[in-house]
Design an enzyme around this catalytic site. Structure first.
Site, PDB file in Angstrom:
ATOM      1  N   ASP A 227      49.646  21.893   6.292  1.00 18.69           N
ATOM      2  CA  ASP A 227      50.146  23.260   6.456  1.00 18.69           C
ATOM      3  C   ASP A 227      50.468  23.938   5.136  1.00 18.69           C
ATOM      4  O   ASP A 227      50.457  25.149   5.028  1.00 18.69           O
ATOM      5  CB  ASP A 227      51.447  23.199   7.275  1.00 18.69           C
ATOM      6  CG  ASP A 227      51.267  23.789   8.651  1.00 18.69           C
ATOM      7  OD1 ASP A 227      50.120  23.863   9.100  1.00 18.69           O
ATOM      8  OD2 ASP A 227      52.272  24.185   9.264  1.00 18.69           O
TER       9      ASP A 227
ATOM     10  N   PHE B   7      60.127  37.011  22.011  1.00 22.15           N
ATOM     11  CA  PHE B   7      59.895  38.425  21.707  1.00 22.15           C
ATOM     12  C   PHE B   7      59.491  39.241  22.936  1.00 22.15           C
ATOM     13  O   PHE B   7      59.739  40.441  22.999  1.00 22.15           O
ATOM     14  CB  PHE B   7      58.851  38.570  20.592  1.00 22.15           C
ATOM     15  CG  PHE B   7      59.428  38.347  19.223  1.00 22.15           C
ATOM     16  CD1 PHE B   7      59.892  39.412  18.466  1.00 22.15           C
ATOM     17  CD2 PHE B   7      59.537  37.065  18.696  1.00 22.15           C
ATOM     18  CE1 PHE B   7      60.448  39.209  17.207  1.00 22.15           C
ATOM     19  CE2 PHE B   7      60.090  36.846  17.439  1.00 22.15           C
ATOM     20  CZ  PHE B   7      60.549  37.928  16.689  1.00 22.15           C
TER      21      PHE B   7
ATOM     22  N   VAL C 221      52.968  36.856  18.564  1.00 21.40           N
ATOM     23  CA  VAL C 221      53.490  38.227  18.529  1.00 21.40           C
ATOM     24  C   VAL C 221      52.491  39.165  17.849  1.00 21.40           C
ATOM     25  O   VAL C 221      52.202  40.252  18.346  1.00 21.40           O
ATOM     26  CB  VAL C 221      54.864  38.271  17.812  1.00 21.40           C
ATOM     27  CG1 VAL C 221      55.376  39.699  17.695  1.00 21.40           C
ATOM     28  CG2 VAL C 221      55.879  37.392  18.544  1.00 21.40           C
TER      29      VAL C 221
END
Length: 398
Positions: free
Chosen positions: A148, A283, A331
């Site tokens: 990552d 969200f 999102v």
């Protein structure tokens, strides 16, 4: 050629089997609650209903073995045998400064990954358990580690060092590492493909916005800065993480509330962010509550979008310009509300959103107006495909 991609968490295992000739998913799923009561395996095959099997999975080895058994199950027709798996790609959270790219795993590499455990005590140990289990279960299948942090290893020193005593960096490795690298890399490559321009001629700002969020400045195909830091706690306000705060707040609140360092760390990672502001960490709930007039939900949404826009502005300055802004992850891909709110701050850059085009969800698209100086894009991320590509590339070219 088929590649199995594994992402081992502390009590979970996500897997995906990809056919790399067509770049299609043959099977995917997860094992959840490993080592806990109520553990189960989920198998998701294209065009079929999800299959859920509840059974005890005491550790990652048992879980991976169960996944492999499902992949060769005759009735599913996915694999005839395990020899059909060309390679296994592992998502590894932290590679420190040791890894600036993906690597074929051997004992020496594994030892280096183990040396990074203190940098990611929650994430690297299960990643290592997954690798060890595969070595045992599929000893002849090559394994690759995809980090990552690797994509951000191209950051210059002025971007990755903190204004703290220099020996902290030398002795403890304290510096900005950045995360979500595989996702930022994938969408930057994809953006250059869609725009029909070479990546090394582009300045792209990638916004990976989900429960964990980060922004990256990608100049000529290389990450030159990113919002997450020494840990994934730095940067934007997130689902449950605080993002940037004044470091003095930590000692102040420890004294006032009588908290230990571990307790404050826990609060900043798990009880802060939009959850701390609004009481909601998802969200979708926040957008729903905000449109229903919930003041705290509205505030959380405004704070989040304002911070994303601030990073975009900063990275446009860091690269001395920007050609494209990319929204990705849960999102970023699905919330037209967040994209619209962020983009209203960006008109000074000559970035103009087309409100009609912005209504799309989870699809690849250019959502800026035809006369916008900066292309605004939505590109669904595909970390598994990126991991599989890098895995295959290493194994085929070794």
């Amino acid at each position: 050629m088929k590649v199995l991609v594994l992402n081992c968490g502390s009590s979970s295992l996500k897997y995906q089997l990809l056919d790399m000739e067509k770049e299609t998913v043959l099977a995917k799923g997860l094992v959840e609650r490993i080592g806990l009561e109520g553990s189960r395996l989920i198998i998701d095959l294209p065009g079929r209903e999800k299959i859920k099997k509840e059974q005890p999975f005491v550790n990652h080895e048992v879980a991976i073995n169960a996944v492999l058994e499902e992949l060769v199950r005759e009735e599913y027709g996915i694999l005839r045998n395990l020899e059909e798996i060309t390679a296994i790609g592992h998502r590894i959270v932290h590679g420190g400064e040791k890894f600036s790219g993906s690597v074929i795993i051997n004992e020496e590499i594994l030892k280096a990954v183990e040396e990074c455990v203190n940098l990611a005590p929650l994430h690297n140990p299960p990643n290592i358990l997954g690798i060890r289990a595969c070595q045992k279960l599929l000893p002849n299948t090559p394994q690759v580690g995809v980090f990552d942090t690797a994509f951000h290893q191209t950051m210059p020193r002025k971007a990755y060092l903190y204004g703290v005593p220099y020996y902290w960096y030398e002795k403890y490795g304290i510096r900005r590492y950045g995360f979500h690298g595989t996702s930022h890399k994938y969408v930057a490559y994809k953006a250059s493909e869609i725009l029909g321009k070479p990546l090394n001629e582009l300045k792209i700002i990638t916004c990976h916005l989900g429960n964990g969020s980060s922004v990256a400045a990608v100049k000529e195909g290389k990450s030159i800065d990113t919002s997450m830091g020494f840990t994934p706690l730095e940067g934007l306000l997130m689902g449950t993480r605080s993002g940037n705060i004044d470091p003095a707040i930590v000692t102040f609140i420890q004294e006032k509330e009588g908290l230990s360092a571990a307790q404050v760390n826990d609060i900043l990672n798990k009880k802060s962010g939009v959850l701390g502001i609004s009481g909601y960490s998802d969200f979708r709930d926040i957008e729903e509550r905000a449109s229903a007039g919930d003041d705290k939900a509205k505030l959380a949404l405004e704070m989040f979008c304002y911070q994303v826009a601030k990073y975009i502005g900063a990275y446009a300055a860091a690269m001395n310009g920007v050609d494209a802004i990319v929204f990705t992850a849960g999102v970023g891909e699905n919330s037209d509300v967040v994209r619209k709110e962020v983009c209203k701050y960006l008109e000074f850059l000559g970035a103009t959103l087309d409100e009609e085009k912005n209504k799309i969800r989870g699809k690849e698209a250019i959502i800026s107006t035809p006369d916008s100086k900066v292309k605004i894009m939505v590109i669904p991320t595909n970390e598994e495909l990126m991991i599989a590509k890098e895995t295959l590339e290493l194994v085929v070219n070794k």
